[in-house]
Design an enzyme around this catalytic site. Structure first.
Site, mmCIF file in Angstrom:
data_model
loop_
_atom_site.group_PDB
_atom_site.id
_atom_site.type_symbol
_atom_site.label_atom_id
_atom_site.label_comp_id
_atom_site.label_asym_id
_atom_site.label_seq_id
_atom_site.Cartn_x
_atom_site.Cartn_y
_atom_site.Cartn_z
ATOM 1 N N LYS A 1 0.676 -1.110 0.042
ATOM 2 C CA LYS A 1 -0.074 0.005 -0.055
ATOM 3 C C LYS A 1 0.699 1.413 -0.055
ATOM 4 C CE LYS A 1 -4.511 -1.532 1.077
ATOM 5 N NZ LYS A 1 -4.433 -2.934 1.819
ATOM 6 N N GLU B 1 -9.913 6.438 4.069
ATOM 7 C CA GLU B 1 -10.824 5.555 4.649
ATOM 8 C C GLU B 1 -9.715 4.336 4.857
ATOM 9 O OE1 GLU B 1 -10.071 5.695 1.337
ATOM 10 O OE2 GLU B 1 -9.566 3.326 1.145
ATOM 11 N N SER C 1 1.503 -9.674 -1.154
ATOM 12 C CA SER C 1 1.279 -8.447 -0.720
ATOM 13 C C SER C 1 1.646 -7.744 0.357
ATOM 14 C CB SER C 1 -0.271 -8.149 -1.347
ATOM 15 O OG SER C 1 -1.007 -9.048 -0.388
HETATM 16 C C1 LIG Z 1 -5.168 -4.064 1.277
HETATM 17 C C2 LIG Z 1 -4.544 -5.299 1.020
HETATM 18 C C3 LIG Z 1 -4.874 -6.206 -0.146
HETATM 19 C C4 LIG Z 1 -6.313 -5.953 -0.947
HETATM 20 O O1 LIG Z 1 -6.134 -4.612 -1.579
HETATM 21 P P1 LIG Z 1 -5.724 -4.491 -3.118
HETATM 22 O O2 LIG Z 1 -6.260 -3.129 -3.409
HETATM 23 O O3 LIG Z 1 -6.687 -5.435 -4.081
HETATM 24 O O4 LIG Z 1 -4.296 -4.809 -3.526
HETATM 25 C C5 LIG Z 1 -4.174 -7.165 -0.224
HETATM 26 N N1 LIG Z 1 -3.239 -7.352 0.476
HETATM 27 C C6 LIG Z 1 -2.569 -6.643 1.720
HETATM 28 C C7 LIG Z 1 -1.383 -7.115 2.327
HETATM 29 C C8 LIG Z 1 -3.333 -5.518 1.876
HETATM 30 O O5 LIG Z 1 -3.097 -4.920 3.034
#
Ligand SMILES: *Cc1c(COP(=O)(O)O)cnc(C)c1O
Length: 395
Positions: free
Chosen positions: A93, A115, A381
């Site tokens: 993020k 948000e 992610s």
């Molecule tokens: C917020 C988040 C997501 C989901 O958000 P996307 O916009 O679909 O990437 C996925 N993995 C993690 C670790 C997150 O914090």
């Protein structure tokens, strides 16, 4: 009418049939100002220099592309993990929040709002506001605040004001509505940092671009390690679609790469406890853009459910909706159970505790049918620290 440049969206902010900007009159000025400026400002050399410098020295990029040896043995293919979990604040993020806070500064805004659901985007936003000395207000559903106390404390320590949103189910959708309302009444000095590839144009286009650093790095890292810059499979999880968009950005027109995304199917597709918007949703408008949405027969928004707080959103970004409808990508459903099993597998086999969101991407491995020696890149992610309470229930 003058048209303005875009990255992947068309000049109207659409991805095929999806996208656009469905906004109330009061927001038109803010959105127009952003739409007319974002492309030129964020592609300007001095912006790129500052952004790249922060990505390198503050976030810690490039994130490694790690060859997962034992996992590869098990699945009989060559699995690489794109380690977004190693970024500062523990997820992808921050690639986006740094970009947007720099843009806010260039647009002369002094106050940031955002948000947050699980708190990860709120944390990434509060972090860059501290970094830039900006005033920061985070809207968060009251229910989510109880579920994610550690992130709430961190945001407060970083100097952000966290505003509980009591309306509706007290979760992410309500927090977005509250943030949009704030923006309507404070348009002059306020910038709204959206955390995923959702919302009215230009957000999906802009957020995908800021996250595209992920696939830019995968290209040269794969070339170094595999001797070719494209994988056979590219895998990511999708909530709104920002880490997925960044992972695919430079591969969307690469015919040799199959793109497979994982969305959260909770307790199962059509069980009534799911967030699998692409598989279950219908065309609708949510938070300013046309996309696939979880709605009932009366057009009422259904509540999304997933074990992962970052994936339980009843919508999906317009780019993902369009690519899946046109058959360019395959969006598969992964249940809570499959995701948790994948999290434990990665932890035991590679010593990496992934975020529950990322575990959904890993949960695709048993279903992939990759051929021996196929190169598979999976974006991890985020890291799993925030999910330890949930994981502990399965120990
Ligand atoms: C917020 C988040 C997501 C989901 O958000 P996307 O916009 O679909 O990437 C996925 N993995 C993690 C670790 C997150 O914090």
């Amino acid at each position: 009418m003058k048209t303005y440049r875009t990255f992947l969206a068309d000049e109207n902010g659409c991805f095929g049939n999806f996208g656009g900007a469905y906004i109330p009159e009061q927001l038109k000025k803010c959105i127009d100002e952003l739409r007319e400026n974002y492309y030129d400002m964020i592609t300007a050399p001095d912006f790129r220099e500052e952004y790249d410098n922060l990505l390198q020295n503050y976030v810690g990029r490039p994130s490694p592309l790690y060859f997962a040896n034992r996992l590869s043995d098990k699945y009989k293919c060559r699995i690489y993990l794109k380690r977004e979990d190693l970024n500062h604040t523990g997820a992808h993020k921050i690639n986006n929040t740094i970009g947007q806070v720099l843009l806010a500064g260039r647009m002369g805004k002094k106050r940031i709002i955002a948000e947050t659901g699980a708190g990860q985007h709120g944390l990434a936003t509060a972090t860059v506001c501290a970094l830039m000395g900006m005033e920061c207000t985070i809207y968060m559903g009251e229910m989510d605040m109880q579920r994610q106390q550690l992130n709430v404390e961190k945001m407060k320590m970083l100097g952000a004001q966290v505003v509980p949103v009591k309306s509706g189910s007290g979760t992410l959708t309500n927090a977005v509505d509250a943030a949009l309302q704030d923006w309507c009444s404070n348009e002059k000095d306020t910038f709204y940092i959206i955390g995923s590839a959702v919302g009215p144009h230009p957000y999906p286009d802009m957020v995908s671009y800021f996250q595209s650093v992920i696939s830019r790095e995968i290209k040269y890292q794969l070339l170094e390690q595999e001797g070719r810059d494209y994988p056979d499979y590219l895998i990511a999880c999708v909530g709104g679609g920002s880490n997925a968009s960044g992972t695919m950005f430079h591969y969307i027109d690469e015919p040799r790469t199959k793109i497979v995304l994982a969305e959260a199917a909770g307790k199962g597709l059509h069980s009534g406890y799911s967030a699998a918007t692409v598989n279950e949703g219908v065309i609708g408008i949510l938070h300013g853009s046309k996309s696939l949405v979880m709605q009932d027969e009366n057009g009422e928004l259904k509540e999304a459910y997933s074990i992962s707080a970052g994936l339980d959103y009843p919508g999906v970004g317009p780019m993902i909706a369009n690519l899946s409808i046109s058959g360019k990508i395959d969006v598969q459903a992964v249940t809570d159970e499959e995701a948790v099993a994948a999290a434990f597998e990665l932890t035991k086999m590679e010593g990496i505790i992934p975020a529950l969101e990322s575990s959904h991407a890993l949960g695709l491995l048993p279903k992939l049918n990759a051929e021996t020696n196929d190169v598979v890149v999976i974006t991890v992610s985020g890291r799993g620290d925030k999910d330890m309470v949930t994981y502990t229930n399965y120990l």
